[in-house]
Design a protein around this motif. Structure first.
Motif, PDB file in Angstrom:
ATOM      1  N   TRP A 174       0.856  -1.177   0.000  1.00  0.00           N
ATOM      2  CA  TRP A 174       0.000   0.000   0.000  1.00  0.00           C
ATOM      3  C   TRP A 174       0.897   1.233   0.000  1.00  0.00           C
ATOM      4  CZ3 TRP A 174      -5.225  -0.260  -0.518  1.00  0.00           C
ATOM      5  CH2 TRP A 174      -5.775  -1.544  -0.406  1.00  0.00           C
ATOM      6  N   VAL A 175       0.614   2.200  -0.886  1.00  0.00           N
ATOM      7  CA  VAL A 175       1.483   3.356  -1.089  1.00  0.00           C
ATOM      8  C   VAL A 175       0.707   4.648  -0.842  1.00  0.00           C
ATOM      9  CG1 VAL A 175       2.962   4.560  -2.749  1.00  0.00           C
ATOM     10  CG2 VAL A 175       2.804   2.056  -2.816  1.00  0.00           C
ATOM     11  N   CYS A 176       1.360   5.565  -0.133  1.00  0.00           N
ATOM     12  CA  CYS A 176       0.775   6.886   0.114  1.00  0.00           C
ATOM     13  C   CYS A 176       1.061   7.792  -1.082  1.00  0.00           C
ATOM     14  CB  CYS A 176       1.353   7.499   1.389  1.00  0.00           C
ATOM     15  SG  CYS A 176       0.742   9.178   1.687  1.00  0.00           S
ATOM     16  N   PRO A 177       0.019   8.374  -1.712  1.00  0.00           N
ATOM     17  CA  PRO A 177       0.240   9.237  -2.873  1.00  0.00           C
ATOM     18  C   PRO A 177       0.901  10.567  -2.514  1.00  0.00           C
ATOM     19  CG  PRO A 177      -2.065   9.289  -2.235  1.00  0.00           C
ATOM     20  CD  PRO A 177      -1.403   8.254  -1.375  1.00  0.00           C
ATOM     21  N   GLN A 178       0.876  10.943  -1.261  1.00  0.00           N
ATOM     22  CA  GLN A 178       1.457  12.219  -0.847  1.00  0.00           C
ATOM     23  C   GLN A 178       2.917  12.076  -0.445  1.00  0.00           C
ATOM     24  OE1 GLN A 178       2.337  13.583   2.428  1.00  0.00           O
ATOM     25  NE2 GLN A 178       2.622  15.624   1.577  1.00  0.00           N
ATOM     26  N   SER A 179       3.239  11.044   0.342  1.00  0.00           N
ATOM     27  CA  SER A 179       4.601  10.896   0.877  1.00  0.00           C
ATOM     28  C   SER A 179       5.416   9.801   0.202  1.00  0.00           C
ATOM     29  CB  SER A 179       4.521  10.569   2.372  1.00  0.00           C
ATOM     30  OG  SER A 179       3.948   9.277   2.551  1.00  0.00           O
ATOM     31  N   ASP A 180       4.754   8.952  -0.579  1.00  0.00           N
ATOM     32  CA  ASP A 180       5.366   7.783  -1.204  1.00  0.00           C
ATOM     33  C   ASP A 180       5.828   6.751  -0.167  1.00  0.00           C
ATOM     34  OD1 ASP A 180       5.959   6.341  -3.578  1.00  0.00           O
ATOM     35  OD2 ASP A 180       8.089   6.768  -3.278  1.00  0.00           O
ATOM     36  N   ASP A 181       5.328   6.850   1.073  1.00  0.00           N
ATOM     37  CA  ASP A 181       5.626   5.826   2.075  1.00  0.00           C
ATOM     38  C   ASP A 181       4.931   4.530   1.681  1.00  0.00           C
ATOM     39  OD1 ASP A 181       7.166   7.544   3.592  1.00  0.00           O
ATOM     40  OD2 ASP A 181       5.523   8.089   4.941  1.00  0.00           O
ATOM     41  N   HIS A 182       5.543   3.399   2.053  1.00  0.00           N
ATOM     42  CA  HIS A 182       5.016   2.080   1.733  1.00  0.00           C
ATOM     43  C   HIS A 182       4.578   1.359   3.008  1.00  0.00           C
ATOM     44  CE1 HIS A 182       7.225   3.070  -1.896  1.00  0.00           C
ATOM     45  NE2 HIS A 182       6.627   2.070  -2.519  1.00  0.00           N
ATOM     46  N   TYR A 183       3.480   0.609   2.888  1.00  0.00           N
ATOM     47  CA  TYR A 183       2.910  -0.135   4.008  1.00  0.00           C
ATOM     48  C   TYR A 183       2.578  -1.541   3.542  1.00  0.00           C
ATOM     49  CZ  TYR A 183       2.253   4.594   5.810  1.00  0.00           C
ATOM     50  OH  TYR A 183       2.453   5.890   6.226  1.00  0.00           O
ATOM     51  N   GLU A 184       2.571  -2.475   4.497  1.00  0.00           N
ATOM     52  CA  GLU A 184       2.172  -3.845   4.173  1.00  0.00           C
ATOM     53  C   GLU A 184       1.251  -4.372   5.263  1.00  0.00           C
ATOM     54  OE1 GLU A 184       5.762  -6.113   3.837  1.00  0.00           O
ATOM     55  OE2 GLU A 184       6.425  -5.621   5.848  1.00  0.00           O
ATOM     56  N   VAL A 185       0.471  -5.381   4.908  1.00  0.00           N
ATOM     57  CA  VAL A 185      -0.488  -5.958   5.843  1.00  0.00           C
ATOM     58  C   VAL A 185       0.254  -6.639   6.982  1.00  0.00           C
ATOM     59  CG1 VAL A 185      -2.347  -7.638   6.120  1.00  0.00           C
ATOM     60  CG2 VAL A 185      -2.229  -6.222   4.052  1.00  0.00           C
ATOM     61  N   ALA A 186      -0.232  -6.395   8.210  1.00  0.00           N
ATOM     62  CA  ALA A 186       0.340  -6.986   9.419  1.00  0.00           C
ATOM     63  C   ALA A 186      -0.801  -7.547  10.255  1.00  0.00           C
ATOM     64  CB  ALA A 186       1.120  -5.943  10.197  1.00  0.00           C
ATOM     65  N   THR A 187      -0.485  -8.110  11.376  1.00  0.00           N
ATOM     66  CA  THR A 187      -1.484  -8.733  12.249  1.00  0.00           C
ATOM     67  C   THR A 187      -2.577  -7.783  12.669  1.00  0.00           C
ATOM     68  OG1 THR A 187       0.234 -10.193  13.088  1.00  0.00           O
ATOM     69  CG2 THR A 187      -1.783 -10.065  14.369  1.00  0.00           C
ATOM     70  N   ASN A 188      -2.216  -6.541  13.033  1.00  0.00           N
ATOM     71  CA  ASN A 188      -3.199  -5.599  13.547  1.00  0.00           C
ATOM     72  C   ASN A 188      -3.484  -4.469  12.556  1.00  0.00           C
ATOM     73  OD1 ASN A 188      -4.999  -4.693  15.547  1.00  0.00           O
ATOM     74  ND2 ASN A 188      -3.506  -3.220  16.279  1.00  0.00           N
ATOM     75  N   LEU A 190      -2.003  -2.447   9.118  1.00  0.00           N
ATOM     76  CA  LEU A 190      -0.830  -2.242   8.269  1.00  0.00           C
ATOM     77  C   LEU A 190       0.375  -1.896   9.139  1.00  0.00           C
ATOM     78  CD1 LEU A 190      -2.096  -0.074   5.250  1.00  0.00           C
ATOM     79  CD2 LEU A 190      -1.938  -2.568   5.429  1.00  0.00           C
ATOM     80  N   THR A 191       1.548  -2.044   8.554  1.00  0.00           N
ATOM     81  CA  THR A 191       2.784  -1.600   9.178  1.00  0.00           C
ATOM     82  C   THR A 191       3.641  -0.943   8.123  1.00  0.00           C
ATOM     83  OG1 THR A 191       4.601  -2.252  10.641  1.00  0.00           O
ATOM     84  CG2 THR A 191       4.023  -3.787   8.877  1.00  0.00           C
ATOM     85  N   GLU A 192       4.521  -0.060   8.541  1.00  0.00           N
ATOM     86  CA  GLU A 192       5.405   0.611   7.592  1.00  0.00           C
ATOM     87  C   GLU A 192       6.410  -0.371   7.025  1.00  0.00           C
ATOM     88  OE1 GLU A 192       6.460   4.737   9.251  1.00  0.00           O
ATOM     89  OE2 GLU A 192       5.766   3.539  10.952  1.00  0.00           O
ATOM     90  N   ARG A 193       6.783  -0.121   5.764  1.00  0.00           N
ATOM     91  CA  ARG A 193       7.745  -0.982   5.079  1.00  0.00           C
ATOM     92  C   ARG A 193       8.833  -0.125   4.454  1.00  0.00           C
ATOM     93  NH1 ARG A 193       6.593  -5.515   0.428  1.00  0.00           N
ATOM     94  NH2 ARG A 193       8.681  -5.479  -0.409  1.00  0.00           N
ATOM     95  N   ALA A 194      10.066  -0.563   4.558  1.00  0.00           N
ATOM     96  CA  ALA A 194      11.149   0.185   3.935  1.00  0.00           C
ATOM     97  C   ALA A 194      10.976   0.140   2.423  1.00  0.00           C
ATOM     98  CB  ALA A 194      12.503  -0.439   4.328  1.00  0.00           C
ATOM     99  N   LYS A 195      11.278   1.238   1.763  1.00  0.00           N
ATOM    100  CA  LYS A 195      11.138   1.316   0.301  1.00  0.00           C
ATOM    101  C   LYS A 195      12.237   0.554  -0.386  1.00  0.00           C
ATOM    102  CE  LYS A 195       9.250   5.907   0.670  1.00  0.00           C
ATOM    103  NZ  LYS A 195       9.414   7.281   0.360  1.00  0.00           N
TER     104      LYS A 195
END
Length: 195
Positions: A174-188, A190-195
């Motif tokens: 999952w990608v933020c259109p404003q910051s280009d931060d990346h996220y992935e599905v986690a147990t609770n 989403l969690t942040e993911r290194a690009k």
């Protein structure tokens, strides 16, 4: 610290440095308001409520005890965090309820989450990190980290990043259109993911 002349802040409340409490707001005894937080006009902070640093409580919000808000939480105008799962003014025998007749249950809101204007969070619910509750929503179940919920009752309609923008799916990321931060599905959620 700035406390408006018409605000009422208990001398038994703990107020952090740089806190601002605006006109007609009330902060009750044993409440803790973290550094640099803002309590808007006409807001109510119940006895024993805990508010993390850098949080914003907007005008006319009602935060009933024993709510716990993490760091950087946004509470929009006229939001209500309830504390009675089965509210009644009287007991089954017709006598008026007193504080001894019920146990308050709180709403917990984690770091960075935002609750939109006039939303209601019905205790006990837990709002995850960086989640967003849309304006006017009624939350009756827990909200995952980075989830976007809306409606009555509130349902998840997407994901949001730390910047507050809805995320876009790119494969299983999952990608933020404003910051280009990346996220992935986690147990609770989403969690942040290194690009």
């Amino acid at each position: 610290m700035h406390i408006a002349e018409s605000a009422t802040v208990s001398d038994r409340a703990t107020m952090g440095t740089g806190v601002k409490v605006w006109d007609l707001a009330q902060v009750r005894e044993e409440a803790i308001v973290g550094d640099n937080s803002i309590v808007g006009r006409g807001a109510y902070i119940g006895a024993g409520v805990k508010i993390g640093a850098n949080s914003k409580i907007q005008n006319d919000a009602l935060i009933y005890e024993p709510a716990v808000l993490g760091t950087g939480v946004f509470i929009g105008p006229a939001v209500v965090l309830t504390n009675d799962t089965y509210p009644r003014a009287i007991n089954p025998d017709g006598t008026q309820k007193s504080a001894a007749d019920w146990i308050p249950t709180g709403v917990i809101i984690d770091e960075g989450a935002a609750i939109g204007a006039r939303a209601v969070c019905v205790a006990p619910v837990h709002i995850g990190r960086w989640a967003t509750v849309a304006a006017g929503a009624v939350v009756i179940k827990d909200v995952l980290d980075f989830a976007l919920v809306a409606g009555v009752p509130a349902r998840q309609i997407g994901w949001v990043g730390k910047a507050g923008y809805p995320l876009t799916a790119v494969g299983d990321i999952w990608v933020c259109p404003q910051s280009d931060d990346h996220y992935e599905v986690a147990t609770n959620g989403l969690t942040e993911r290194a690009k």
